[in-house]
Design a protein around this motif. Structure first.
Motif, PDB file in Angstrom:
ATOM      1  N   ARG A   1      19.485  -7.077   1.795  1.00  0.00           N
ATOM      2  CA  ARG A   1      18.238  -6.370   0.976  1.00  0.00           C
ATOM      3  C   ARG A   1      18.472  -4.891   0.675  1.00  0.00           C
ATOM      4  O   ARG A   1      17.810  -4.205  -0.169  1.00  0.00           O
ATOM      5  CB  ARG A   1      16.960  -6.718   2.114  1.00  0.00           C
ATOM      6  N   LEU A   2      18.895  -4.160   1.929  1.00  0.00           N
ATOM      7  CA  LEU A   2      19.168  -2.677   1.745  1.00  0.00           C
ATOM      8  C   LEU A   2      20.103  -2.335   0.542  1.00  0.00           C
ATOM      9  O   LEU A   2      19.881  -1.331  -0.301  1.00  0.00           O
ATOM     10  CB  LEU A   2      19.923  -2.180   2.865  1.00  0.00           C
ATOM     11  N   VAL A   3      21.045  -3.180   0.353  1.00  0.00           N
ATOM     12  CA  VAL A   3      22.032  -2.832  -0.700  1.00  0.00           C
ATOM     13  C   VAL A   3      21.488  -3.019  -2.040  1.00  0.00           C
ATOM     14  O   VAL A   3      21.799  -2.310  -2.770  1.00  0.00           O
ATOM     15  CB  VAL A   3      23.224  -3.774  -0.490  1.00  0.00           C
ATOM     16  N   GLY A   4      20.710  -4.392  -1.951  1.00  0.00           N
ATOM     17  CA  GLY A   4      20.014  -4.735  -3.250  1.00  0.00           C
ATOM     18  C   GLY A   4      18.972  -3.868  -3.853  1.00  0.00           C
ATOM     19  O   GLY A   4      18.673  -3.573  -4.764  1.00  0.00           O
ATOM     20  N   ALA A   5      18.376  -2.784  -2.692  1.00  0.00           N
ATOM     21  CA  ALA A   5      17.545  -1.885  -3.298  1.00  0.00           C
ATOM     22  C   ALA A   5      18.107  -0.440  -3.654  1.00  0.00           C
ATOM     23  O   ALA A   5      17.217   0.245  -4.123  1.00  0.00           O
ATOM     24  CB  ALA A   5      16.494  -1.760  -1.654  1.00  0.00           C
ATOM     25  N   ILE A   6      19.415  -0.257  -3.331  1.00  0.00           N
ATOM     26  CA  ILE A   6      19.785   0.986  -3.784  1.00  0.00           C
ATOM     27  C   ILE A   6      19.987   0.805  -5.204  1.00  0.00           C
ATOM     28  O   ILE A   6      20.348  -0.067  -5.946  1.00  0.00           O
ATOM     29  CB  ILE A   6      21.399   1.107  -3.226  1.00  0.00           C
ATOM     30  N   ALA A   7      19.529   2.075  -5.983  1.00  0.00           N
ATOM     31  CA  ALA A   7      19.422   2.256  -7.293  1.00  0.00           C
ATOM     32  C   ALA A   7      18.486   1.429  -8.049  1.00  0.00           C
ATOM     33  O   ALA A   7      18.200   1.325  -9.266  1.00  0.00           O
ATOM     34  CB  ALA A   7      20.687   1.934  -8.051  1.00  0.00           C
TER      35      ALA A   7
END
Length: 294
Positions: A22-28
């Motif tokens: 979820r964190l990686v998907g929220a980047i950018a």
């Protein structure tokens, strides 16, 4: 305000794979709630919290909200951020620490800060950003990402909930490297172009006229952001007539007479720099080729 240094090498915090995804998907992500929501989801299991807000503090400019979220929606975080950015951020001990010169935190360093409602001395700040919104306490992951740029991640607990325990603070210190890394990458991605624009303008102003004083640069940057003289006076704790004097002196040094002419001067400076860059790069490549030939 209490602070704890963060040592990434000593961190042993575990993050669930679903939270990492979820964190990686929220980047950018262009969704202004995505990153704050992902961080809130990541910390919830270990330190239940109700709201999260992420701010960028850039050079002498007013801070800006990058992302906000909450259990019941982003509105409390946004309302708190609006009051904070409009009237109260200068009273925040964390902001004062970040803007201190010389900086007390090295570039790349991360700290965790704690601010309780009852510890805030400024009554208007305490009322507008904490009491009126039912916020009891705030934990902050603060990172210095450049010489004059800082990022802060605020985790809020509401009234009626217990204070953050020592164990919960330790948990956030352990999670801080992950949180800081994600926020730094989100900021670096510059999804709306605002970071690059603000950094470019700041650099162009300095190069256009190196003789500008710090106060004159502060006033000019706020003028370029569309802030009124009265608002600038409130931000800098000056009289409007004093701000007008700084503006007049800066305009004289730059040879402009209005905000429109100031914008034009900055744009011309930026266009000139861009047009010269390819020629400089080509000269560098030619020089390298001659060295190899020799």
């Amino acid at each position: 305000m209490q602070t704890w240094p963060v040592n990434p090498a000593a961190s042993s915090a575990c993050v669930q794979a679903s939270s990492v995804a979820r964190l990686v998907g929220a980047i950018a992500s262009q969704d202004r709630t995505a990153l704050a929501s992902a961080i809130l989801h990541t910390v919830q299991a270990a330190l239940p919290s109700q709201h999260c807000a992420i701010f960028a503090h850039e050079a002498s400019r007013n801070p800006r909200l990058l992302s906000g979220a909450g259990e019941g929606g982003p509105w409390v975080a946004i309302k708190s951020a609006t009051a904070y950015l409009r009237d109260h951020y200068r009273a925040d001990a964390m902001h004062q620490m970040a803007s201190r010169r010389p900086a007390g935190i090295a570039k790349g360093e991360v700290v965790v800060c704690r601010e309780r409602c009852e510890d805030i001395e400024e009554p208007e700040y305490r009322e507008a950003c904490f009491t009126a919104l039912g916020i009891r306490e705030r934990l902050t992951v603060l990172m210095r990402c450049a010489s004059d740029s800082w990022l802060s991640v605020h985790i809020y607990r509401i009234a009626g909930q217990p204070s953050f325990s020592a164990q919960e603070v330790d948990t956030l210190v352990g999670l801080a490297p992950v949180i800081a890394g994600c926020v730094a990458r989100h900021y670096a991605s510059d999804i709306d172009g605002e970071t690059g624009f603000r950094d470019t303008v700041t650099g162009d102003i300095g190069e256009l006229c190196p003789s500008l004083t710090e106060r004159e640069r502060e006033v000019l940057m706020r003028i370029l952001d569309g802030v009124t003289v009265n608002r600038i006076a409130e931000d800098l704790k000056l009289r409007p007539t004093t701000v007008a004097t700084y503006r007049m002196r800066a305009y004289e040094k730059l040879g402009v007479a209005s905000r429109r002419e100031l914008f034009a001067a900055v744009l011309r400076r930026h266009a000139l720099a861009q047009s010269q860059a390819p020629a400089t790069q080509e000269a560098g490549r030619t020089g390298t080729a001659l060295l190899h030939a020799a």
